[in-house]
Design a protein around this motif. Structure first.
Motif, PDB file in Angstrom:
ATOM      1  N   UNK A 110      35.268  43.860  35.262  1.00 10.66           N
ATOM      2  CA  UNK A 110      36.294  42.850  34.999  1.00 10.66           C
ATOM      3  C   UNK A 110      35.889  41.534  35.655  1.00 10.66           C
ATOM      4  N   UNK A 111      34.581  41.352  35.777  1.00  9.30           N
ATOM      5  CA  UNK A 111      34.043  40.195  36.488  1.00  9.30           C
ATOM      6  C   UNK A 111      34.544  38.883  35.900  1.00  9.30           C
ATOM      7  N   UNK A 112      34.564  38.754  34.600  1.00  8.20           N
ATOM      8  CA  UNK A 112      34.982  37.494  33.970  1.00  8.20           C
ATOM      9  C   UNK A 112      36.445  37.190  34.274  1.00  8.20           C
ATOM     10  N   UNK A 113      37.317  38.210  34.193  1.00 13.44           N
ATOM     11  CA  UNK A 113      38.732  37.995  34.476  1.00 13.44           C
ATOM     12  C   UNK A 113      38.949  37.628  35.942  1.00 13.44           C
ATOM     13  N   UNK A 114      38.239  38.321  36.828  1.00 14.51           N
ATOM     14  CA  UNK A 114      38.379  38.044  38.268  1.00 14.51           C
ATOM     15  C   UNK A 114      37.922  36.618  38.573  1.00 14.51           C
ATOM     16  N   UNK A 115      36.820  36.216  37.997  1.00 16.32           N
ATOM     17  CA  UNK A 115      36.330  34.854  38.216  1.00 16.32           C
ATOM     18  C   UNK A 115      37.319  33.827  37.660  1.00 16.32           C
ATOM     19  N   UNK A 116      37.899  34.097  36.519  1.00 13.78           N
ATOM     20  CA  UNK A 116      38.894  33.177  35.935  1.00 13.78           C
ATOM     21  C   UNK A 116      40.126  33.063  36.841  1.00 13.78           C
ATOM     22  N   UNK A 117      40.546  34.174  37.428  1.00 13.74           N
ATOM     23  CA  UNK A 117      41.682  34.130  38.358  1.00 13.74           C
ATOM     24  C   UNK A 117      41.306  33.324  39.594  1.00 13.74           C
ATOM     25  N   UNK A 118      40.099  33.523  40.107  1.00 13.74           N
ATOM     26  CA  UNK A 118      39.628  32.732  41.260  1.00 13.74           C
ATOM     27  C   UNK A 118      39.695  31.234  40.961  1.00 13.74           C
ATOM     28  N   UNK A 119      39.244  30.870  39.775  1.00 12.52           N
ATOM     29  CA  UNK A 119      39.269  29.461  39.378  1.00 12.52           C
ATOM     30  C   UNK A 119      40.709  28.955  39.265  1.00 12.52           C
ATOM     31  N   UNK A 120      41.593  29.790  38.712  1.00 13.20           N
ATOM     32  CA  UNK A 120      43.006  29.399  38.604  1.00 13.20           C
ATOM     33  C   UNK A 120      43.634  29.280  39.995  1.00 13.20           C
ATOM     34  N   UNK A 121      43.221  30.136  40.908  1.00 12.30           N
ATOM     35  CA  UNK A 121      43.699  30.028  42.291  1.00 12.30           C
ATOM     36  C   UNK A 121      43.200  28.733  42.931  1.00 12.30           C
ATOM     37  N   UNK A 127      48.798  31.961  42.762  1.00  9.23           N
ATOM     38  CA  UNK A 127      48.945  32.183  44.193  1.00  9.23           C
ATOM     39  C   UNK A 127      47.663  32.744  44.806  1.00  9.23           C
ATOM     40  N   UNK A 128      47.464  32.403  46.065  1.00  6.46           N
ATOM     41  CA  UNK A 128      46.329  32.953  46.812  1.00  6.46           C
ATOM     42  C   UNK A 128      46.805  34.016  47.816  1.00  6.46           C
ATOM     43  N   UNK A 130      47.117  37.014  47.339  1.00 10.05           N
ATOM     44  CA  UNK A 130      46.257  38.176  47.122  1.00 10.05           C
ATOM     45  C   UNK A 130      44.913  37.683  46.610  1.00 10.05           C
ATOM     46  N   UNK A 131      43.879  38.476  46.848  1.00  7.74           N
ATOM     47  CA  UNK A 131      42.570  38.118  46.297  1.00  7.74           C
ATOM     48  C   UNK A 131      42.635  38.195  44.775  1.00  7.74           C
ATOM     49  N   UNK A 132      41.662  37.595  44.113  1.00  4.47           N
ATOM     50  CA  UNK A 132      41.623  37.631  42.645  1.00  4.47           C
ATOM     51  C   UNK A 132      41.556  39.074  42.139  1.00  4.47           C
ATOM     52  N   UNK A 133      40.780  39.919  42.825  1.00  8.46           N
ATOM     53  CA  UNK A 133      40.668  41.327  42.424  1.00  8.46           C
ATOM     54  C   UNK A 133      42.018  42.036  42.542  1.00  8.46           C
ATOM     55  N   UNK A 134      42.700  41.813  43.679  1.00  3.71           N
ATOM     56  CA  UNK A 134      44.006  42.434  43.879  1.00  3.71           C
ATOM     57  C   UNK A 134      45.011  41.914  42.863  1.00  3.71           C
ATOM     58  N   UNK A 135      44.965  40.630  42.583  1.00  3.37           N
ATOM     59  CA  UNK A 135      45.892  40.030  41.619  1.00  3.37           C
ATOM     60  C   UNK A 135      45.726  40.672  40.247  1.00  3.37           C
ATOM     61  N   UNK A 136      44.486  40.861  39.826  1.00  3.22           N
ATOM     62  CA  UNK A 136      44.255  41.475  38.519  1.00  3.22           C
ATOM     63  C   UNK A 136      44.790  42.905  38.481  1.00  3.22           C
ATOM     64  N   UNK A 137      44.523  43.681  39.520  1.00  5.90           N
ATOM     65  CA  UNK A 137      45.011  45.059  39.565  1.00  5.90           C
ATOM     66  C   UNK A 137      46.539  45.092  39.523  1.00  5.90           C
ATOM     67  N   UNK A 138      47.179  44.211  40.259  1.00  2.00           N
ATOM     68  CA  UNK A 138      48.644  44.165  40.268  1.00  2.00           C
ATOM     69  C   UNK A 138      49.197  43.776  38.901  1.00  2.00           C
ATOM     70  N   UNK A 169      56.599  35.813  39.114  1.00  4.64           N
ATOM     71  CA  UNK A 169      56.926  35.710  40.549  1.00  4.64           C
ATOM     72  C   UNK A 169      55.721  36.087  41.429  1.00  4.64           C
ATOM     73  N   UNK A 170      54.938  37.028  40.966  1.00  6.35           N
ATOM     74  CA  UNK A 170      53.745  37.442  41.717  1.00  6.35           C
ATOM     75  C   UNK A 170      52.730  36.314  41.823  1.00  6.35           C
ATOM     76  N   UNK A 171      52.511  35.615  40.728  1.00  7.99           N
ATOM     77  CA  UNK A 171      51.418  34.654  40.688  1.00  7.99           C
ATOM     78  C   UNK A 171      51.824  33.228  41.034  1.00  7.99           C
ATOM     79  N   UNK A 172      53.123  32.948  41.096  1.00  7.79           N
ATOM     80  CA  UNK A 172      53.512  31.559  41.366  1.00  7.79           C
ATOM     81  C   UNK A 172      53.007  31.121  42.742  1.00  7.79           C
TER      82      UNK A 172
END
Length: 173
Positions: A110-121, A127-128, A130-138, A169-172
Protein backbone atom coordinates in the motif's frame (compact mmCIF):
# COMPACT_ATOMS: atom_id res chain seq x y z
CA UNK A 1 -14.80 -22.75 -31.88
CA UNK A 2 -12.41 -24.67 -29.59
CA UNK A 3 -10.82 -21.43 -28.37
CA UNK A 4 -14.24 -20.05 -27.47
CA UNK A 5 -15.10 -23.23 -25.56
CA UNK A 6 -11.84 -22.98 -23.61
CA UNK A 7 -12.59 -19.39 -22.65
CA UNK A 8 -16.14 -20.29 -21.61
CA UNK A 9 -14.80 -23.15 -19.49
CA UNK A 10 -12.24 -20.84 -17.87
CA UNK A 11 -14.97 -18.31 -17.16
CA UNK A 12 -17.26 -20.95 -15.62
CA UNK A 13 -14.37 -22.21 -13.48
CA UNK A 14 -13.53 -18.70 -12.27
CA UNK A 15 -17.17 -17.95 -11.48
CA UNK A 16 -17.58 -21.22 -9.58
CA UNK A 17 -14.27 -20.72 -7.76
CA UNK A 18 -15.28 -17.20 -6.76
CA UNK A 19 -18.36 -18.56 -4.98
CA UNK A 20 -16.47 -21.51 -3.49
CA UNK A 21 -13.54 -19.48 -2.16
CA UNK A 22 -15.81 -16.77 -0.73
CA UNK A 23 -17.71 -19.44 1.17
CA UNK A 24 -14.92 -21.79 2.24
CA UNK A 25 -11.54 -20.11 1.75
CA UNK A 26 -8.61 -21.92 0.20
CA UNK A 27 -8.37 -24.74 2.74
CA UNK A 28 -12.08 -25.53 2.68
CA UNK A 29 -12.62 -25.18 -1.06
CA UNK A 30 -12.72 -28.34 -3.14
CA UNK A 31 -11.64 -28.51 -6.77
CA UNK A 32 -14.15 -31.30 -7.37
CA UNK A 33 -17.00 -29.07 -6.19
CA UNK A 34 -15.74 -26.12 -8.26
CA UNK A 35 -15.52 -28.34 -11.34
CA UNK A 36 -18.98 -29.78 -10.78
CA UNK A 37 -20.50 -26.30 -10.47
CA UNK A 38 -18.60 -25.21 -13.59
CA UNK A 39 -19.88 -28.24 -15.49
CA UNK A 40 -16.53 -29.86 -16.18
CA UNK A 41 -14.29 -32.53 -14.72
CA UNK A 42 -11.89 -31.92 -11.85
CA UNK A 43 -9.09 -33.05 -14.16
CA UNK A 44 -9.95 -30.29 -16.60
CA UNK A 45 -9.98 -27.75 -13.74
CA UNK A 46 -6.47 -28.88 -12.76
CA UNK A 47 -5.39 -28.68 -16.41
CA UNK A 48 -6.52 -25.05 -16.65
CA UNK A 49 -5.25 -23.84 -13.28
CA UNK A 50 -2.87 -26.43 -11.85
CA UNK A 51 -4.53 -26.44 -8.44
CA UNK A 52 -6.43 -24.49 -5.83
CA UNK A 53 -3.63 -22.02 -5.15
CA UNK A 54 -3.39 -20.99 -8.79
CA UNK A 55 -7.16 -20.80 -9.14
CA UNK A 56 -7.40 -18.70 -5.97
CA UNK A 57 -4.76 -16.34 -7.40
CA UNK A 58 -6.79 -16.00 -10.61
CA UNK A 59 -9.95 -15.24 -8.63
CA UNK A 60 -8.09 -12.72 -6.43
CA UNK A 61 -6.72 -10.98 -9.51
CA UNK A 62 -10.23 -10.50 -10.85
CA UNK A 63 -11.58 -9.38 -7.48
CA UNK A 64 -8.88 -6.74 -7.10
CA UNK A 65 -9.98 -5.22 -10.40
CA UNK A 66 -13.71 -5.50 -9.65
CA UNK A 67 -13.40 -4.18 -6.09
CA UNK A 68 -11.30 -1.17 -7.05
CA UNK A 69 -12.28 2.06 -5.34
CA UNK A 70 -10.50 5.27 -6.26
CA UNK A 71 -8.18 6.39 -3.48
CA UNK A 72 -7.97 10.08 -2.63
CA UNK A 73 -5.79 11.02 0.34
CA UNK A 74 -7.30 14.52 0.34
CA UNK A 75 -10.76 12.96 0.77
CA UNK A 76 -10.31 9.96 3.06
CA UNK A 77 -13.92 10.19 4.34
CA UNK A 78 -15.20 9.91 0.75
CA UNK A 79 -12.80 7.05 0.06
CA UNK A 80 -14.02 5.18 3.16
CA UNK A 81 -17.65 5.73 2.16
CA UNK A 82 -16.99 4.42 -1.37
CA UNK A 83 -15.18 1.41 0.08
CA UNK A 84 -18.11 0.76 2.42
CA UNK A 85 -20.52 1.01 -0.53
CA UNK A 86 -18.50 -1.51 -2.55
CA UNK A 87 -18.41 -3.96 0.34
CA UNK A 88 -22.12 -3.46 0.97
CA UNK A 89 -22.90 -4.16 -2.70
CA UNK A 90 -20.50 -7.12 -2.86
CA UNK A 91 -19.97 -8.69 0.58
CA UNK A 92 -18.19 -11.59 -1.09
CA UNK A 93 -15.28 -9.23 -1.86
CA UNK A 94 -14.79 -8.67 1.87
CA UNK A 95 -15.04 -12.42 2.55
CA UNK A 96 -12.38 -13.18 -0.07
CA UNK A 97 -10.11 -10.50 1.37
CA UNK A 98 -10.58 -12.00 4.84
CA UNK A 99 -9.73 -15.50 3.58
CA UNK A 100 -6.64 -14.10 1.88
CA UNK A 101 -5.45 -12.45 5.10
CA UNK A 102 -6.14 -15.62 7.10
CA UNK A 103 -4.71 -18.19 4.72
CA UNK A 104 -2.06 -16.20 2.91
CA UNK A 105 -0.56 -13.89 5.47
CA UNK A 106 1.75 -11.34 4.08
CA UNK A 107 1.70 -7.73 3.31
CA UNK A 108 -0.14 -6.22 0.43
CA UNK A 109 1.79 -3.24 -0.81
CA UNK A 110 0.00 0.00 0.00
CA UNK A 111 3.06 2.15 -0.55
CA UNK A 112 1.35 4.59 -2.93
CA UNK A 113 -1.59 5.19 -0.58
CA UNK A 114 0.70 5.63 2.44
CA UNK A 115 2.86 8.11 0.55
CA UNK A 116 -0.24 10.04 -0.58
CA UNK A 117 -1.43 10.25 3.04
CA UNK A 118 2.03 11.48 4.10
CA UNK A 119 1.82 14.21 1.48
CA UNK A 120 -1.70 15.14 2.60
CA UNK A 121 -0.43 15.30 6.19
CA UNK A 122 2.48 17.51 5.15
CA UNK A 123 0.03 19.81 3.32
CA UNK A 124 -2.10 20.08 6.48
CA UNK A 125 -5.08 18.25 4.93
CA UNK A 126 -4.87 15.16 7.16
CA UNK A 127 -4.14 14.94 10.87
CA UNK A 128 -0.68 13.91 12.01
CA UNK A 129 -2.02 12.32 15.24
CA UNK A 130 -1.24 8.97 13.64
CA UNK A 131 1.42 7.91 11.17
CA UNK A 132 0.36 7.56 7.53
CA UNK A 133 0.49 3.76 7.89
CA UNK A 134 -1.70 3.82 11.00
CA UNK A 135 -4.11 6.26 9.37
CA UNK A 136 -4.59 3.97 6.38
CA UNK A 137 -5.21 0.93 8.58
CA UNK A 138 -7.74 2.85 10.67
CA UNK A 139 -9.59 4.16 7.59
CA UNK A 140 -9.75 0.64 6.10
CA UNK A 141 -10.99 -0.80 9.40
CA UNK A 142 -13.72 1.80 9.76
CA UNK A 143 -14.82 1.35 6.14
CA UNK A 144 -15.13 -2.41 6.57
CA UNK A 145 -16.54 -2.62 10.08
CA UNK A 146 -19.98 -3.63 8.79
CA UNK A 147 -18.79 -5.79 5.90
CA UNK A 148 -20.58 -8.82 7.35
CA UNK A 149 -23.91 -7.03 7.79
CA UNK A 150 -26.81 -8.24 5.63
CA UNK A 151 -26.76 -6.61 2.19
CA UNK A 152 -30.44 -5.70 2.44
CA UNK A 153 -29.94 -3.86 5.71
CA UNK A 154 -32.17 -0.82 6.06
CA UNK A 155 -29.37 0.75 8.10
CA UNK A 156 -27.17 1.12 5.03
CA UNK A 157 -27.56 4.90 4.69
CA UNK A 158 -26.97 5.48 8.40
CA UNK A 159 -23.98 3.15 8.41
CA UNK A 160 -22.48 4.88 5.37
CA UNK A 161 -22.92 8.27 7.02
CA UNK A 162 -21.35 6.89 10.21
CA UNK A 163 -18.32 5.60 8.29
CA UNK A 164 -17.87 8.91 6.54
CA UNK A 165 -18.27 10.98 9.72
CA UNK A 166 -15.97 8.72 11.77
CA UNK A 167 -13.21 9.01 9.17
CA UNK A 168 -13.79 12.75 8.84
CA UNK A 169 -13.26 13.15 12.60
CA UNK A 170 -10.24 10.83 12.51
CA UNK A 171 -8.42 12.71 9.79
CA UNK A 172 -9.36 16.31 10.53
CA UNK A 173 -6.24 18.32 11.38
Amino acid sequence: MASRDREQTRRRLLDAAFVEFAAYGIAGARMERIARIAGCSAGLAYTYYGGKEELFDAVQSEVVDAAFVEFDAADLPGYAARLYDRQHEHPEFARLATWRRLERPGRISRTAEIEAIREAQAAGLVSTRFSAEQMLVLVLAIASMWSNAPADSSDHVVRRQTVEEAVRRLVEP
